[in-house]
Scaffold this active site. Structure first.
Site, PDB file in Angstrom:
ATOM      1  N   ASP A 138       7.301  13.618  -7.994  1.00 14.13           N
ATOM      2  CA  ASP A 138       6.850  14.683  -7.093  1.00 14.13           C
ATOM      3  C   ASP A 138       8.033  15.232  -6.290  1.00 14.13           C
ATOM      4  O   ASP A 138       8.162  16.441  -6.071  1.00 14.13           O
ATOM      5  CB  ASP A 138       5.779  14.129  -6.154  1.00 14.13           C
ATOM      6  CG  ASP A 138       4.710  13.368  -6.919  1.00 14.13           C
ATOM      7  OD1 ASP A 138       3.923  14.006  -7.613  1.00 14.13           O
ATOM      8  OD2 ASP A 138       4.716  12.118  -6.851  1.00 14.13           O
ATOM      9  N   HIS A 195       0.516   9.517  -4.452  1.00 10.49           N
ATOM     10  CA  HIS A 195       0.829  10.262  -5.678  1.00 10.49           C
ATOM     11  C   HIS A 195      -0.491  10.820  -6.217  1.00 10.49           C
ATOM     12  O   HIS A 195      -1.080  10.313  -7.170  1.00 10.49           O
ATOM     13  CB  HIS A 195       1.507   9.379  -6.727  1.00 10.49           C
ATOM     14  CG  HIS A 195       1.640  10.084  -8.050  1.00 10.49           C
ATOM     15  ND1 HIS A 195       2.498  11.129  -8.253  1.00 10.49           N
ATOM     16  CD2 HIS A 195       0.994   9.915  -9.225  1.00 10.49           C
ATOM     17  CE1 HIS A 195       2.375  11.568  -9.495  1.00 10.49           C
ATOM     18  NE2 HIS A 195       1.464  10.844 -10.100  1.00 10.49           N
TER      19      HIS A 195
HETATM   20  P1  NAD Z   1      -0.230   6.289 -22.427  1.00  4.63           P
HETATM   21  O1  NAD Z   1      -1.725   6.140 -22.537  1.00  4.63           O
HETATM   22  O2  NAD Z   1       0.510   7.086 -23.431  1.00  4.63           O
HETATM   23  O3  NAD Z   1       0.431   4.827 -22.399  1.00  4.63           O
HETATM   24  C1  NAD Z   1      -0.093   3.779 -21.643  1.00  4.63           C
HETATM   25  C2  NAD Z   1       0.190   2.505 -22.408  1.00  4.63           C
HETATM   26  O4  NAD Z   1      -0.261   1.422 -21.607  1.00  4.63           O
HETATM   27  C3  NAD Z   1      -0.548   2.428 -23.750  1.00  4.63           C
HETATM   28  O5  NAD Z   1       0.366   2.108 -24.792  1.00  4.63           O
HETATM   29  C4  NAD Z   1      -1.546   1.302 -23.516  1.00  4.63           C
HETATM   30  O6  NAD Z   1      -1.813   0.559 -24.712  1.00  4.63           O
HETATM   31  C5  NAD Z   1      -0.801   0.475 -22.489  1.00  4.63           C
HETATM   32  N1  NAD Z   1      -1.637  -0.457 -21.739  1.00  4.63           N
HETATM   33  C6  NAD Z   1      -2.943  -0.355 -21.386  1.00  4.63           C
HETATM   34  N2  NAD Z   1      -3.340  -1.457 -20.739  1.00  4.63           N
HETATM   35  C7  NAD Z   1      -2.251  -2.268 -20.654  1.00  4.63           C
HETATM   36  C8  NAD Z   1      -2.050  -3.551 -20.119  1.00  4.63           C
HETATM   37  N3  NAD Z   1      -3.038  -4.231 -19.539  1.00  4.63           N
HETATM   38  N4  NAD Z   1      -0.809  -4.100 -20.225  1.00  4.63           N
HETATM   39  C9  NAD Z   1       0.189  -3.441 -20.840  1.00  4.63           C
HETATM   40  N5  NAD Z   1       0.042  -2.212 -21.388  1.00  4.63           N
HETATM   41  C10 NAD Z   1      -1.169  -1.648 -21.288  1.00  4.63           C
HETATM   42  O7  NAD Z   1       0.017   6.815 -20.952  1.00  4.63           O
HETATM   43  P2  NAD Z   1       1.342   7.477 -20.366  1.00  4.63           P
HETATM   44  O8  NAD Z   1       1.263   8.946 -20.548  1.00  4.63           O
HETATM   45  O9  NAD Z   1       2.519   6.734 -20.840  1.00  4.63           O
HETATM   46  O10 NAD Z   1       1.109   7.221 -18.804  1.00  4.63           O
HETATM   47  C11 NAD Z   1       1.094   5.920 -18.290  1.00  4.63           C
HETATM   48  C12 NAD Z   1       0.576   5.914 -16.864  1.00  4.63           C
HETATM   49  O11 NAD Z   1       1.475   6.584 -16.003  1.00  4.63           O
HETATM   50  C13 NAD Z   1      -0.771   6.606 -16.667  1.00  4.63           C
HETATM   51  O12 NAD Z   1      -1.536   5.826 -15.749  1.00  4.63           O
HETATM   52  C14 NAD Z   1      -0.402   7.929 -16.033  1.00  4.63           C
HETATM   53  O13 NAD Z   1      -1.468   8.480 -15.294  1.00  4.63           O
HETATM   54  C15 NAD Z   1       0.737   7.488 -15.167  1.00  4.63           C
HETATM   55  N6  NAD Z   1       1.673   8.539 -14.701  1.00  4.63           N
HETATM   56  C16 NAD Z   1       2.187   8.387 -13.450  1.00  4.63           C
HETATM   57  C17 NAD Z   1       3.112   9.297 -12.975  1.00  4.63           C
HETATM   58  C18 NAD Z   1       3.721   9.137 -11.604  1.00  4.63           C
HETATM   59  O14 NAD Z   1       4.494  10.006 -11.209  1.00  4.63           O
HETATM   60  N7  NAD Z   1       3.437   8.087 -10.845  1.00  4.63           N
HETATM   61  C19 NAD Z   1       3.487  10.367 -13.776  1.00  4.63           C
HETATM   62  C20 NAD Z   1       2.959  10.487 -15.046  1.00  4.63           C
HETATM   63  C21 NAD Z   1       2.030   9.556 -15.510  1.00  4.63           C
HETATM   64  C1  LMR Z   2       1.660  13.316 -13.052  1.00  9.34           C
HETATM   65  O1  LMR Z   2       1.945  13.435 -11.851  1.00  9.34           O
HETATM   66  O2  LMR Z   2       2.192  14.004 -13.946  1.00  9.34           O
HETATM   67  C2  LMR Z   2       0.583  12.342 -13.461  1.00  9.34           C
HETATM   68  O3  LMR Z   2       0.382  11.390 -12.447  1.00  9.34           O
HETATM   69  C3  LMR Z   2      -0.659  13.084 -13.777  1.00  9.34           C
HETATM   70  C4  LMR Z   2      -1.762  12.198 -14.275  1.00  9.34           C
HETATM   71  O4  LMR Z   2      -2.884  12.352 -13.742  1.00  9.34           O
HETATM   72  O5  LMR Z   2      -1.538  11.379 -15.184  1.00  9.34           O
END
Ligand code: NAD
Ligand code: LMR
Length: 332
Positions: free
Chosen positions: A160, A188
């Site tokens: 962010d 977030h």
């Molecule tokens: P994704 O679904 O592509 O990957 C998530 C992975 O986690 C999958 O491979 C899944 O099998 C695995 N997983 C599920 N449960 C698990 C467990 N208990 N232990 C280990 N692995 C496990 O998702 P992504 O696009 O890579 O996003 C991951 C996370 O990050 C999501 O929660 C998303 O919302 C979050 N995110 C946060 C931010 C931020 O700025 N904080 C930004 C983008 C995404």
């Molecule tokens: C982001 O900020 O891109 C993600 O946290 C959005 C989301 O909901 O996975």
């Protein structure tokens, strides 16, 4: 003399952020171009084959800094001896699921991974939670890993922060590297408050306040804020997937600055365990402006908060308190 390798855990490593993140770590983007690393990658059994594919690609990429790869579905094996833990794995919201259902799944994941980290990680392991709800997952991890110091458990709001820098740089048509000291306050989520009141831009005639250069308070107090707050949703709409390369890059920025320090005169935003600074609720993971030195973050103190900002800091704080209550209700 060559440095000892640092062990870096990435959970959810077979997912899309994981796929963008692990090569960055193996290239030295997170810990420096002279820092060897051993990657520990954890995912769940249904993703084991994909995880093994990522491991094969890491071998094929022949990264000189990469001294080993552990790819496993066993949390204990994954957590053993790690110095840095980047928690990306989690349960995504699916059609028809209520907020509480998603929270309940993630609370139980973060509760069990907290124990694995507490018992098996290296002493002084630094933890960054990326998976949503990032602040509250980090809080649960903290609660269930009482022997890990609270200051070692953080969540990602650097994405962010970087989004805010990017918006200002586009508006003023300046290099993003010349913009600094924006702040992301709070959660977030869409209640976060991206604050430019202390942000500056380096110009040929010295450092100037962003407000003085933008000369458009309506944009800064309106569209700028909502664009940053809603950017995650905008990426999902455009890509049909949530942000991944920018999230991975921000995770590297977060750990790099935490471990190697923030540049003089610059702060960054990190979700950290709140001590009530700026009258934010204490006892939640709240994003603050921080500086880092010798591997420790410190909240920047004494910044003036005007009435407009006060309301926004409070609003996102209320949401975090409610999330905490919801998370606890899922535990009982
Ligand atoms: P994704 O679904 O592509 O990957 C998530 C992975 O986690 C999958 O491979 C899944 O099998 C695995 N997983 C599920 N449960 C698990 C467990 N208990 N232990 C280990 N692995 C496990 O998702 P992504 O696009 O890579 O996003 C991951 C996370 O990050 C999501 O929660 C998303 O919302 C979050 N995110 C946060 C931010 C931020 O700025 N904080 C930004 C983008 C995404
Ligand atoms: C982001 O900020 O891109 C993600 O946290 C959005 C989301 O909901 O996975």
């Amino acid at each position: 003399m060559a440095k000892e390798p640092v062990r870096v855990l990435v959970t959810g490593a077979a997912g899309q952020i994981g796929y963008a993140l692990v090569p960055m770590i193996a290239r030295g983007v997170m810990l420096g171009a002279d820092q060897p690393v051993i990657l520990h990658m954890l995912d769940i059994p249904p993703a084991a084959e994909a995880l093994n594919g990522v491991k094969m690609e890491l071998v094929d990429a022949a990264f000189p800094l990469l001294k080993g790869v552990v790819a496993t579905t066993d949390a204990v094996e994954a957590c053993t001896g790690v110095n840095v833990a980047v928690m990306v794995g989690g349960f995504p919201r699916k059609e028809g699921m209520e907020r509480k259902d998603v929270m309940s799944k993630n609370v139980s994941i973060y509760k069990s991974q907290a124990s694995a980290l507490e018992q098996h990680a290296a002493p002084n392991c630094k933890v960054l939670v990326v998976a949503n709800p990032a602040n509250t997952n980090a809080l649960i991890l903290k609660e269930f890993a009482p022997s890990i110091p609270a200051k070692n458990i953080t969540c990602l709001t650097r994405l962010d922060h970087n989004r805010a820098l990017g918006q200002i740089s586009e508006k003023l048509n300046v290099q993003v590297s010349d913009v600094k000291n924006v702040i992301i306050w709070g959660n977030h989520s869409s209640t976060q408050y991206p604050d430019v009141n202390h942000a500056t831009v380096m110009t040929p005639s010295g450092e100037k306040p962003v407000r003085e250069l933008v000369k458009d308070d309506a944009w800064l107090n309106g569209e700028f804020i909502t664009t940053v707050q809603q950017r995650g949703a905008a990426i999902i709409k455009a890509r049909k997937l949530s942000s991944a390369l920018s999230a991975a890059s921000a995770a590297c920025d977060h750990i790099r600055d935490w471990v190697l320090g923030t540049p003089e005169g610059t702060w960054v935003s990190m979700g950290v365990y709140s001590d009530g600074s700026y009258n934010a609720p204490a006892g939640v993971i709240y994003s603050f402006p921080v500086t880092c030195k010798n591997g420790e973050w410190t909240i920047v103190q004494g910044l003036a908060i005007d009435e407009f900002s006060r309301k926004k800091l409070d609003l996102t704080g209320v949401e975090l308190t409610e999330e905490k209550e919801l998370a606890y209700s899922c535990l009982s």
